[in-house]
Design a protein around this motif. Structure first.
Motif, PDB file in Angstrom:
ATOM      1  N   ALA A  33      54.602   9.945  70.048  1.00  0.00           N
ATOM      2  CA  ALA A  33      55.376   9.437  71.181  1.00  0.00           C
ATOM      3  C   ALA A  33      54.887   8.059  71.615  1.00  0.00           C
ATOM      4  N   ILE A  34      53.561   7.895  71.640  1.00  0.00           N
ATOM      5  CA  ILE A  34      52.997   6.603  72.057  1.00  0.00           C
ATOM      6  C   ILE A  34      53.363   5.523  71.037  1.00  0.00           C
ATOM      7  N   ALA A  35      53.252   5.889  69.747  1.00  0.00           N
ATOM      8  CA  ALA A  35      53.579   4.932  68.684  1.00  0.00           C
ATOM      9  C   ALA A  35      55.038   4.494  68.792  1.00  0.00           C
ATOM     10  N   ARG A  36      55.913   5.462  69.085  1.00  0.00           N
ATOM     11  CA  ARG A  36      57.345   5.169  69.223  1.00  0.00           C
ATOM     12  C   ARG A  36      57.583   4.210  70.384  1.00  0.00           C
ATOM     13  N   GLN A  37      56.869   4.482  71.481  1.00  0.00           N
ATOM     14  CA  GLN A  37      57.006   3.660  72.678  1.00  0.00           C
ATOM     15  C   GLN A  37      56.535   2.229  72.411  1.00  0.00           C
ATOM     16  N   LEU A  38      55.423   2.102  71.654  1.00  0.00           N
ATOM     17  CA  LEU A  38      54.894   0.757  71.354  1.00  0.00           C
ATOM     18  C   LEU A  38      55.858   0.014  70.422  1.00  0.00           C
ATOM     19  N   GLY A  39      56.583   0.769  69.615  1.00  0.00           N
ATOM     20  CA  GLY A  39      57.637   0.191  68.791  1.00  0.00           C
ATOM     21  C   GLY A  39      57.167  -0.781  67.723  1.00  0.00           C
ATOM     22  N   ARG A  40      56.026  -0.574  67.179  1.00  0.00           N
ATOM     23  CA  ARG A  40      55.490  -1.441  66.121  1.00  0.00           C
ATOM     24  C   ARG A  40      54.363  -0.686  65.410  1.00  0.00           C
ATOM     25  N   PRO A  41      53.821  -1.238  64.317  1.00  0.00           N
ATOM     26  CA  PRO A  41      52.693  -0.572  63.658  1.00  0.00           C
ATOM     27  C   PRO A  41      51.533  -0.369  64.643  1.00  0.00           C
ATOM     28  N   VAL A  42      50.815   0.735  64.466  1.00  0.00           N
ATOM     29  CA  VAL A  42      49.718   1.053  65.395  1.00  0.00           C
ATOM     30  C   VAL A  42      48.425   1.366  64.638  1.00  0.00           C
ATOM     31  N   VAL A  43      47.316   1.320  65.390  1.00  0.00           N
ATOM     32  CA  VAL A  43      46.067   1.894  64.869  1.00  0.00           C
ATOM     33  C   VAL A  43      45.778   3.145  65.666  1.00  0.00           C
ATOM     34  N   VAL A  44      45.281   4.147  64.956  1.00  0.00           N
ATOM     35  CA  VAL A  44      44.917   5.410  65.577  1.00  0.00           C
ATOM     36  C   VAL A  44      43.401   5.509  65.477  1.00  0.00           C
ATOM     37  N   LYS A  45      42.729   5.575  66.650  1.00  0.00           N
ATOM     38  CA  LYS A  45      41.262   5.460  66.644  1.00  0.00           C
ATOM     39  C   LYS A  45      40.599   6.686  67.257  1.00  0.00           C
ATOM     40  N   ALA A  46      39.721   7.328  66.487  1.00  0.00           N
ATOM     41  CA  ALA A  46      38.961   8.479  66.972  1.00  0.00           C
ATOM     42  C   ALA A  46      38.073   8.053  68.135  1.00  0.00           C
ATOM     43  N   GLN A  47      38.066   8.861  69.199  1.00  0.00           N
ATOM     44  CA  GLN A  47      37.239   8.559  70.365  1.00  0.00           C
ATOM     45  C   GLN A  47      35.998   9.445  70.359  1.00  0.00           C
ATOM     46  N   ILE A  48      34.909   8.886  69.831  1.00  0.00           N
ATOM     47  CA  ILE A  48      33.612   9.574  69.879  1.00  0.00           C
ATOM     48  C   ILE A  48      32.566   8.549  70.295  1.00  0.00           C
ATOM     49  N   LEU A 101      46.977  -5.240  65.503  1.00  0.00           N
ATOM     50  CA  LEU A 101      46.944  -6.683  65.774  1.00  0.00           C
ATOM     51  C   LEU A 101      47.060  -7.497  64.491  1.00  0.00           C
ATOM     52  N   GLN A 102      47.794  -8.617  64.576  1.00  0.00           N
ATOM     53  CA  GLN A 102      47.829  -9.590  63.482  1.00  0.00           C
ATOM     54  C   GLN A 102      46.665 -10.540  63.736  1.00  0.00           C
ATOM     55  N   VAL A 103      45.600 -10.379  62.977  1.00  0.00           N
ATOM     56  CA  VAL A 103      44.359 -11.086  63.291  1.00  0.00           C
ATOM     57  C   VAL A 103      44.316 -12.483  62.675  1.00  0.00           C
ATOM     58  N   GLN A 104      44.036 -13.467  63.550  1.00  0.00           N
ATOM     59  CA  GLN A 104      43.810 -14.825  63.048  1.00  0.00           C
ATOM     60  C   GLN A 104      42.309 -15.051  62.904  1.00  0.00           C
ATOM     61  N   GLN A 105      41.552 -14.589  63.908  1.00  0.00           N
ATOM     62  CA  GLN A 105      40.102 -14.772  63.871  1.00  0.00           C
ATOM     63  C   GLN A 105      39.399 -13.655  64.642  1.00  0.00           C
ATOM     64  N   GLU A 106      38.230 -13.245  64.160  1.00  0.00           N
ATOM     65  CA  GLU A 106      37.451 -12.218  64.851  1.00  0.00           C
ATOM     66  C   GLU A 106      36.177 -12.818  65.431  1.00  0.00           C
ATOM     67  N   TRP A 200      36.390  -9.446  69.052  1.00  0.00           N
ATOM     68  CA  TRP A 200      37.148 -10.095  70.107  1.00  0.00           C
ATOM     69  C   TRP A 200      38.158 -10.925  69.321  1.00  0.00           C
ATOM     70  N   VAL A 201      39.398 -10.484  69.326  1.00  0.00           N
ATOM     71  CA  VAL A 201      40.357 -10.987  68.341  1.00  0.00           C
ATOM     72  C   VAL A 201      41.279 -12.081  68.878  1.00  0.00           C
ATOM     73  N   ILE A 202      41.440 -13.145  68.102  1.00  0.00           N
ATOM     74  CA  ILE A 202      42.525 -14.099  68.353  1.00  0.00           C
ATOM     75  C   ILE A 202      43.657 -13.705  67.405  1.00  0.00           C
ATOM     76  N   THR A 203      44.815 -13.365  67.977  1.00  0.00           N
ATOM     77  CA  THR A 203      45.928 -12.911  67.145  1.00  0.00           C
ATOM     78  C   THR A 203      46.699 -14.120  66.603  1.00  0.00           C
ATOM     79  N   THR A 204      47.544 -13.838  65.604  1.00  0.00           N
ATOM     80  CA  THR A 204      48.306 -14.944  65.009  1.00  0.00           C
ATOM     81  C   THR A 204      49.255 -15.567  66.032  1.00  0.00           C
ATOM     82  N   ASP A 205      49.625 -14.781  67.063  1.00  0.00           N
ATOM     83  CA  ASP A 205      50.460 -15.387  68.109  1.00  0.00           C
ATOM     84  C   ASP A 205      49.623 -15.937  69.270  1.00  0.00           C
ATOM     85  N   GLY A 206      48.293 -16.123  69.022  1.00  0.00           N
ATOM     86  CA  GLY A 206      47.462 -16.877  69.955  1.00  0.00           C
ATOM     87  C   GLY A 206      46.910 -16.114  71.144  1.00  0.00           C
ATOM     88  N   ARG A 207      47.009 -14.779  71.114  1.00  0.00           N
ATOM     89  CA  ARG A 207      46.414 -14.017  72.226  1.00  0.00           C
ATOM     90  C   ARG A 207      44.948 -13.722  71.922  1.00  0.00           C
TER      91      ARG A 207
END
Lengths: 392, 294
Positions: A33-48, A101-106, A200-207
């Motif tokens: 449901a969350i992935a559908r709401q985000l409406g784009r590719p997602v990462v699914v991350k284990a919380q430990i 995220l579309q990563v430009q720089q990490e 700390w990611v700079i995305t390809t769209d500059g965020r």
């Protein structure tokens, strides 16, 4: 105290540090449901509460909600084994679902306490996405540090200096300075011991976004942050450690050996563990009983150790300063009365009110193995754990 | 004949009417320490075994000439108590309290930085100059006057090491418990510098532990040419990384924080490193004999 990534990111957001859009979930259906709401590719991350999740298969990329659901089904309820969890791993109960995220720089940024200068320190690197320890070892010139004098706190120029060290340009500089200001404010206001964003990611769209975040808190300051204390997740901790906490024994860390230790003072407790190792044994735990003179706490220490099935012998090493030896001796006697103590117990007492403590133990008639000094105590405990008898 | 405290030190106790405060004050007096005043807000005018109690540190100093404060105030209020003593310009402050938030100590350290005021601790057993003054919580009868200085991050390990020394007839000039927190007023290096200048301290036993880089600082100082033998033990060789071993400062973060790295640094600088905590006394005797000191 540690918290989960999703909790750390909620805090970051409150302090004006941008994070990827996302939400936490506890079932594959929710993840979908969350992935559908985000409406784009997602990462699914284990919380430990452990690093190294990616390599262990706890972080998955999904291009559709259905894929996200499938990935979630594979991770949820699994025990994830990383280099930080130990061989038994950690059970995954929750997942964080975020926009991929579309990563430009990490990059890397952290606020820590610099013990040598006794001031907070902001640390940045353009080598994000890798363990900072590794960067420090292989390319230390890529790490830049700036101490923040608590008399003035974080100032924008400090942020601009670090941003320039990272080679940032244009609008990103402003965003980075703002984020660093937020991280510093979080560190100070919530009494953190670590605030780390990596990558700390700079995305390809500059965020500029905190793609992963770790926030640790100073246990000594939790008394004034009930909101932070409420973030504790006992499920992430060793059940015996949680029980010890509830019995008022805060300084207990479970280890893998078979000699249970009850010691007063953290340094002597560590030294006792070292002495056991030198004598050929392995400690089952670290336990600093502290300086509160309380018979109940001694009994409770026994309660914890006797409920640990790995413990084959118990070593009590008390050098009374603020703690009084007679109180400890009384506690030992009470523990034998109230609990089933099935393993051999080696006791070494010294210091404040020793004579009274000796008298209490002698008169009890209990089968306690006595030791005069630390070396002898460790030797006898190791022998006892191996089932050998030593003269007491 | 000693560093920091001696028989002329005039001690004020903050938190004198608390359970530990009163118990330990009596022990200090029994040991021969000159306890001249106590402070408990709201209880000025009372006495504890003949020691006058004041509401504020300033008043206590004005009336008794106290030049050292010993603090037993609970953790949430301890930083305030240290700053009160510093504001009253007491030159030596010994804070026993355990569990003070690290950032409180950051502010305290910043204020003390250029003041000339020395803070020992927090989260420490205090300072003792055997036979003269006990400003802290150590079991006094373990100590004996002599020429070995002792520095330790851990309280109970001071007792352990000193008991071994005393049993072998080796006395101590002064023993300083610097404290187990990451942010402390006087670091092991600061204490080592004081011992280096003390003509009556002929050797130093240094007990470090995992976490931080205090041991490396001491090693660097020894390497630069300290002409007194140093016998060192580092607790926590068996501690796992990333777990806090009781002391807030005792947590291995990175290679430098491990017992192995610290021992290596100390040994390379010329200190005699002891692997077993049970061997501190015997090793010290051997070193003192080899150097012709005893």
């Amino acid at each position: 105290m540690k918290v989960h990534e999703f909790q750390a990111k909620e805090l970051l957001q409150k302090y004006g540090v941008p994070v990827p859009r996302g939400q936490v979930a506890e079932s594959p259906e929710e993840v979908e449901a969350i992935a559908r709401q985000l409406g784009r590719p997602v990462v699914v991350k284990a919380q430990i509460h452990a690093g190294g999740r990616g390599k262990a298969g706890g972080i998955r990329l999904a291009s559709t909600p259905e894929e996200a659901r499938e990935a979630a089904g594979q991770i949820l309820g699994r025990r994830l084994v990383t280099h930080q969890t130990g061989p038994e791993g950690k059970l995954v109960r929750r997942l964080l679902v975020e926009e991929a995220l579309q990563v430009q720089q990490e990059l890397y940024v952290a606020v820590i306490l610099d013990n040598a200068q006794a001031m907070p320190l902001i640390m940045v690197s353009d080598a994000g996405g890798i363990d900072i320890e590794e960067v420090a070892a292989t390319s230390p010139e890529r790490i830049h540090r700036l101490v923040v004098d608590p008399a003035i706190g974080f100032q924008p120029f400090m942020g601009r200096y670090l941003a320039s060290k990272l080679g940032l340009r244009g609008e990103t500089v402003k965003e980075a300075v703002q984020a660093m200001a937020g991280l510093y404010r979080l560190f100070v206001e919530k009494d953190c011991s670590l605030v780390e964003v990596n990558p700390w990611v700079i995305t390809t769209d500059g965020r500029l976004l905190a793609a992963d975040a770790k926030v640790n808190f100073d246990d000594n300051a939790l008394f004034r942050h009930p909101d932070v204390a409420a973030l504790r997740d006992p499920a992430e901790e060793d059940p015996l450690e949680v029980e010890a906490q509830s019995l008022g024994i805060s300084n207990y860390v479970r280890l893998s050996g078979n000699i249970g230790c009850v010691v007063n003072g953290a340094g002597l407790a560590m030294a006792t563990m070292d002495a056991i190792k030198m004598a050929g044994g392995e400690p089952a735990n670290f336990l600093d009983i502290g300086t509160v003179n309380n018979v109940e706490r001694v009994v409770n220490s026994f309660r914890i150790l006797t409920s640990d099935e790995r413990v084959k012998a118990i070593l009590i090493n008390i050098f009374g300063g603020m703690a009084r030896v007679d109180v400890i001796a009384e506690g030992i006697v009470r523990a034998f009365k109230e609990l089933e103590v099935r393993v051999p117990v080696v006791v070494r007492l010294a210091g404040t009110n020793l004579a009274e403590g000796e008298r209490i133990l002698s008169q009890s008639g209990l089968p306690i193995i006595r030791a005069g000094d630390l070396g002898e105590a460790a030797f006898k405990a190791v022998a006892a754990a191996q089932g050998e008898r030593t003269p007491s | 004949m000693s560093i920091l405290v001696d028989r002329n030190t005039r001690v004020l106790v903050q938190g004198i009417t608390g359970r530990e405060g009163s118990f330990q004050t009596r022990r200090c007096i029994e040991y021969g320490t000159k306890v001249v005043a106590g402070v408990t807000p709201g209880r000025g005018g009372e006495e504890l075994d003949g020691v006058p109690i004041f509401d504020t540190v300033r008043e206590a100093v004005a009336n008794t000439g106290a030049n050292c404060s010993l603090i037993f105030v609970p953790a949430p209020f301890a930083a305030d108590a240290i700053l009160e003593a510093a504001y009253a310009e007491i030159p030596l402050i010994v804070c026993i309290t355990e569990g003070i938030p690290a950032l409180d100590m950051v502010r305290v350290r910043r204020y003390l930085r250029d003041s000339g005021i020395r803070l020992i601790g927090p989260n420490c057993p205090g300072v003792i100059t055997p036979g003269q003054a006990r400003v802290g919580i150590m079991p006094g009868d373990v100590f004996t006057p002599g020429m070995v200085g002792v520095i330790s991050r851990s309280g109970t390990l001071v007792y352990e090491a000193v008991a071994q020394l005393t049993a072998l007839g080796i006395g101590q000039s002064t023993c300083v418990g610097v404290g187990g927190d990451p942010v402390i007023g006087t670091t092991p290096l600061d204490a080592m510098r004081l011992f280096a200048q003390d003509p009556d301290t002929k050797a130093v036993v240094f007990i470090g532990e995992i976490g931080g880089t205090f041991e490396q600082e001491v090693a660097e100082f020894i390497g630069k040419g300290l002409h007194k033998p140093v016998i060192a033990f580092v607790a926590g060789a068996t501690a796992p990384p990333g777990r806090r071993m009781g002391h807030a400062g005792a947590i291995i973060v990175g290679e430098a924080g491990t017992a192995q790295a610290k021992k290596r640094a100390l040994a390379q600088a010329g200190a005699v490193v002891v692997d077993s905590p049970a061997q501190i006394g015997l090793t010290t005797r051997r070193v003192l004999q080899e150097r012709g000191i005893i």
